[in-house]
Design a protein around this motif. Structure first.
Motif, mmCIF file in Angstrom:
data_model
loop_
_atom_site.group_PDB
_atom_site.id
_atom_site.type_symbol
_atom_site.label_atom_id
_atom_site.label_comp_id
_atom_site.label_asym_id
_atom_site.label_seq_id
_atom_site.Cartn_x
_atom_site.Cartn_y
_atom_site.Cartn_z
ATOM 1 N N LEU A 156 -5.559 -19.585 8.414
ATOM 2 C CA LEU A 156 -6.255 -18.654 9.300
ATOM 3 C C LEU A 156 -5.689 -17.246 9.138
ATOM 4 N N LEU A 157 -4.371 -17.136 9.063
ATOM 5 C CA LEU A 157 -3.744 -15.826 8.875
ATOM 6 C C LEU A 157 -4.153 -15.213 7.542
ATOM 7 N N SER A 158 -4.182 -16.016 6.493
ATOM 8 C CA SER A 158 -4.585 -15.516 5.177
ATOM 9 C C SER A 158 -6.042 -15.074 5.182
ATOM 10 N N TYR A 159 -6.901 -15.864 5.825
ATOM 11 C CA TYR A 159 -8.331 -15.535 5.897
ATOM 12 C C TYR A 159 -8.540 -14.233 6.659
ATOM 13 N N PHE A 160 -7.779 -14.059 7.732
ATOM 14 C CA PHE A 160 -7.857 -12.829 8.509
ATOM 15 C C PHE A 160 -7.438 -11.622 7.664
ATOM 16 N N GLN A 175 -7.262 -11.294 4.390
ATOM 17 C CA GLN A 175 -8.157 -11.085 3.253
ATOM 18 C C GLN A 175 -9.430 -10.368 3.699
ATOM 19 N N THR A 176 -9.961 -10.804 4.825
ATOM 20 C CA THR A 176 -11.174 -10.180 5.360
ATOM 21 C C THR A 176 -10.908 -8.729 5.743
ATOM 22 N N TRP A 177 -9.803 -8.496 6.410
ATOM 23 C CA TRP A 177 -9.441 -7.156 6.867
ATOM 24 C C TRP A 177 -9.320 -6.186 5.686
ATOM 25 N N GLU A 178 -8.605 -6.605 4.658
ATOM 26 C CA GLU A 178 -8.376 -5.737 3.502
ATOM 27 C C GLU A 178 -9.651 -5.526 2.692
ATOM 28 N N GLN A 179 -10.473 -6.562 2.603
ATOM 29 C CA GLN A 179 -11.737 -6.436 1.891
ATOM 30 C C GLN A 179 -12.635 -5.406 2.580
ATOM 31 N N TYR A 180 -12.649 -5.450 3.904
ATOM 32 C CA TYR A 180 -13.478 -4.513 4.665
ATOM 33 C C TYR A 180 -12.979 -3.081 4.481
ATOM 34 N N ALA A 210 -1.820 -5.783 13.439
ATOM 35 C CA ALA A 210 -0.501 -6.324 13.795
ATOM 36 C C ALA A 210 -0.602 -7.265 14.989
ATOM 37 N N LEU A 211 -1.387 -6.883 16.004
ATOM 38 C CA LEU A 211 -1.529 -7.722 17.196
ATOM 39 C C LEU A 211 -2.157 -9.071 16.851
ATOM 40 N N ILE A 212 -3.247 -9.049 16.069
ATOM 41 C CA ILE A 212 -3.940 -10.302 15.733
ATOM 42 C C ILE A 212 -3.058 -11.163 14.843
ATOM 43 N N SER A 213 -2.335 -10.546 13.926
ATOM 44 C CA SER A 213 -1.437 -11.320 13.061
ATOM 45 C C SER A 213 -0.400 -12.053 13.894
ATOM 46 N N ASP A 214 0.199 -11.356 14.862
ATOM 47 C CA ASP A 214 1.189 -11.993 15.731
ATOM 48 C C ASP A 214 0.555 -13.082 16.580
ATOM 49 N N LEU A 215 -0.659 -12.834 17.048
ATOM 50 C CA LEU A 215 -1.341 -13.821 17.883
ATOM 51 C C LEU A 215 -1.610 -15.103 17.096
#
Length: 712
Positions: free
Chosen positions: A31-35, A37-42, A133-138
């Motif tokens: 889930l963290l990797s998918y998040f 990857q999506t963030w950087e792609q956008y 950063a917040l979502i990654s920690d969550l």
């Protein structure tokens, strides 16, 4: 065409996350990797903007500028997590308010001229950094169980990820609609180098036969889905034929050259209205004039290129449908756009689904290029591009399947589009990733909308219903729907059901019943389980219209108020109550006035008058007229809270609740007096409770008195 391989410069294709698994910590890492990857792609997409004007100028009047969408996908996480109470503090009130809600392009001529004081690019970049950063920690700390389900905080994270992937695609369309001088090609977003620049070199399209049969729609895979994908629906298809390839620019040019944009006969009313408004003579991404076809160019995301005649024509649904009407006239065949079920049958030619592909079977999931490609490049079974290249318009208006439920944290994702005005697109485009690249994906847009979308055509007689079916917002209709079909409140039984059960104890013959004051028909439907014929009558044409729509087997949608401007979306289907079409056929719903009943011979074994007499202007007239309509031995069941009000009944016509010669006269006493000559009162009156919901925290809890009378 020559085989191709994935382009190394593209952002790495991502696989949609599977919801199940055996190892929770492994799923957390996925889930963290998918998040990330999506963030950087956008964020990579926005490197294509070369001029500040590209950030702050609307590409089209009905959309915000791109600075909004750059921040919007980040605010979405915070706003949804706050709504779900998974976090308890915001990061930036101003940005999270300003960038919360996008513009829905609800009408092609409804210009939105709102002006905003947008934050700077650096401010939004900094905000995105803090959200990341917040979502990654969550993700690293949130409670997680498998499979991930609707009520999991991980589902909200997936909702944010898939939402950003939607905007990856829609933002790329907006970039494509900006002035070309404001954008610049980037190595990470390469254009397909394969193209035929001579129309005569483009292979001719052809038709392939399909068997038809029963197709089952609905999501069954183990991946995140939007609410409109769940549930199921079966569609019976006749055999049909489908075009082997998507319609190419060369094939569509024949329609343009034939004057298709100048002839109203190829367009429906909506399409011709748009065509006149747009004042166009060719697809919106073509650059030049159709009078000089050899000099035409095609606008891509970041550049203009010589017309690739073998790439798919990218048009809106109105243009695609007009082409099909023209093609039908030219060929003498019933050519039209496919429906969703026909595309589903075509989809059987493509093995597997996105999470399990070793290599994408077509130009989809960013596996190849950041543009379209030739329509004969990717064979899939007997066809090309069943998935990928560009989305494919259908004739199907989006709707919820049977069993559809609104996700409580995104209640306006699907429901505003259930209006008959938004058509489904299927198959995905080159930039469709995540949920969009799945077989189960269901995205719909207004028919004038531009996406990376084209079409294939079918020879088919299938007709989809395009009727308007919005959510009912009339307060009285919605309240009665909820009263008659909604959930039970405070343990009180459904009122219509309980009255019918009581009536059945007294009816010895069950041939014909009259439900007068039937409202939206619940008691009529319950009576149809037992009586051969039922008449449902109400003074309100709106109520009768609702009841009739329910008998057709369609679902009926309504909204109920929560608090203030907030509402909840609900729907009614007869199947949910074990009522099938055969039972519905026993009922005749009619509009009628209980105070002016048409004289009829004795025909009814039961007359049910629920909460009616204290809402009539002449209740005594009703009792007089309904008496001869009952057979000897027939039952008259009256229920009422006896809430006499002059706004409904002139005081001189009240049956009770008054003083007569100085003495109190109750309604029960008045009924006994008026009915004594023709009826026998069976048993003592019964108090029946019912609850009507007004808002989430306000209810009417009422006791109605029920009396049962047998005609002598």
């Amino acid at each position: 065409m020559t085989p191709v391989h994935s382009h190394r410069d593209l952002p790495a294709p991502t696989r949609t996350l599977l919801l199940s698994g055996q190892n929770i910590e492994q799923k957390r890492a996925e889930l963290l990797s998918y998040f990330h990857q999506t963030w950087e792609q956008y964020e990579s997409l926005f490197t294509c903007l070369a001029d500040p004007q590209a950030w702050f100028t609307k590409a089209i009047p009905l959309r915000h500028p791109l600075i909004f969408y750059f921040g919007h996908t980040a605010t979405f996480y915070i706003n949804k997590l706050m709504a779900g109470r998974y976090i308890d503090a915001r990061l930036d009130d101003r940005i999270e308010a300003m960038m919360a809600i996008g513009v829905d392009e609800m009408s092609w001529d409804d210009l939105n001229d709102n002006h905003y004081t947008w934050p700077t690019i650096d401010e939004v970049r900094d905000y995105r950094r803090r959200v990341k950063a917040l979502i990654s920690d969550l993700i690293k700390t949130l409670p997680l169980s498998l499979p991930i389900q609707w009520d999991s905080p991980a589902w909200v994270i997936l909702m944010g990820i898939e939402h950003e992937r939607i905007h990856l695609e829609t933002s790329s369309v907006l970039i494509r609609q900006l002035p070309v001088d404001w954008v610049t090609p980037q190595p990470a977003w390469p254009v397909c180098p394969l193209a035929r620049h001579q129309r005569q070199d483009v292979p001719a399209n052809s038709l392939i036969s399909m068997p038809g049969g029963t197709v089952t729609l609905g999501k069954t895979d183990d991946t995140y889905g939007w609410d409109n994908e769940y549930g199921s629906q079966q569609v019976a298809l006749q055999p049909f034929k489908a075009s082997k390839m998507l319609v190419s620019n060369a094939e569509f040019f024949e329609f343009v050259r034939a004057g298709g944009y100048q002839e109203a006969r190829w367009w429906d009313d909506e399409g011709w209205g748009w065509c006149q408004f747009a004042q166009t003579e060719m697809p919106t991404f073509w650059v030049g004039t159709p009078a000089m076809p050899d000099q035409l160019k095609l606008r891509l995301m970041c550049e203009e290129v010589a017309m690739p005649w073998d790439w798919p024509a990218e048009v809106n649904q109105l243009e695609a449908a007009a082409f099909c009407r023209w093609k039908a006239d030219q060929s003498g065949m019933p050519i039209q756009l496919p429906c969703e079920a026909e595309w589903y049958q075509l989809r059987e030619q493509v093995a597997g689904d996105q999470p399990h592909w070793e290599q994408a079977p077509g130009n989809i999931n960013l596996a190849y290029w950041a543009s379209s490609s030739p329509v004969d490049q990717f064979a899939q079974g007997e066809f090309f591009d069943i998935v990928g290249n560009v989305w494919q318009w259908t004739t199907t208006p989006t709707n919820g399947f049977e069993g559809f439920k609104v996700h409580p944290l995104y209640d306006d994702f699907s429901t505003p589009t259930f209006d008959g005005k938004h058509s489904l697109i299927k198959g995905g485009s080159w930039i469709s990733t995540g949920n969009e690249a799945l077989k189960s994906a269901r995205y719909a847009f207004r028919r004038h909308f531009f996406q990376h979308a084209g079409f294939r055509y079918v020879v088919s007689s299938h007709q989809e219903s395009m009727t308007l079916n919005p959510y009912e917002t009339d307060a009285m209709v919605s309240q009665y729907l909820d009263f008659q079909y909604g959930p039970r409140y405070f343990g009180v039984d459904n009122y219509a059901e309980s009255l019918v059960k009581l009536a059945l104890k007294y009816t010895t013959s069950q041939t014909e019943a009259l439900d007068i004051g039937c409202a939206t028909g619940r008691a009529s439907f319950e009576l149809a389980r037992h009586f051969e014929r039922v008449t449902g009558m109400d003074y309100s044409a709106r109520f009768i219209d609702v009841a009739l729509q329910l008998t057709s087997g369609e679902d009926f949608r309504y909204v109920v108020p929560q608090e203030g401007d907030l509402v909840e979306y609900r729907q009614v289907r007869l199947k949910d109550f074990g009522l099938d079409g055969d039972l519905a056929q026993r009922i005749q719903f009619v509009q009628g006035d209980a105070c002016n009943l048409k004289p009829q011979p004795a025909r009814y074994d039961l007359v049910l008058a629920s909460n009616l007499i204290d809402r009539l202007r002449q209740p005594a007239r009703f009792l007089q007229d309904v008496t001869p309509m009952l057979r000897p031995g027939g039952i008259l069941l009256l229920s009422s809270p006896y809430t006499w009000l002059e706004e409904y009944t002139p005081k001189e016509n009240w049956l009770g609740g008054v003083r007569e010669n100085g003495e109190a006269l109750t309604t029960l006493q008045a009924l006994q007096r008026r009915l004594a000559a023709d009826f026998e009162l069976l048993d003592d009156p019964i108090d029946k409770p019912f609850v009507i919901r007004e808002t989430a925290r306000k209810f009417q809890h009422t006791l109605a008195q029920v009396t049962v009378w047998r005609k002598r």
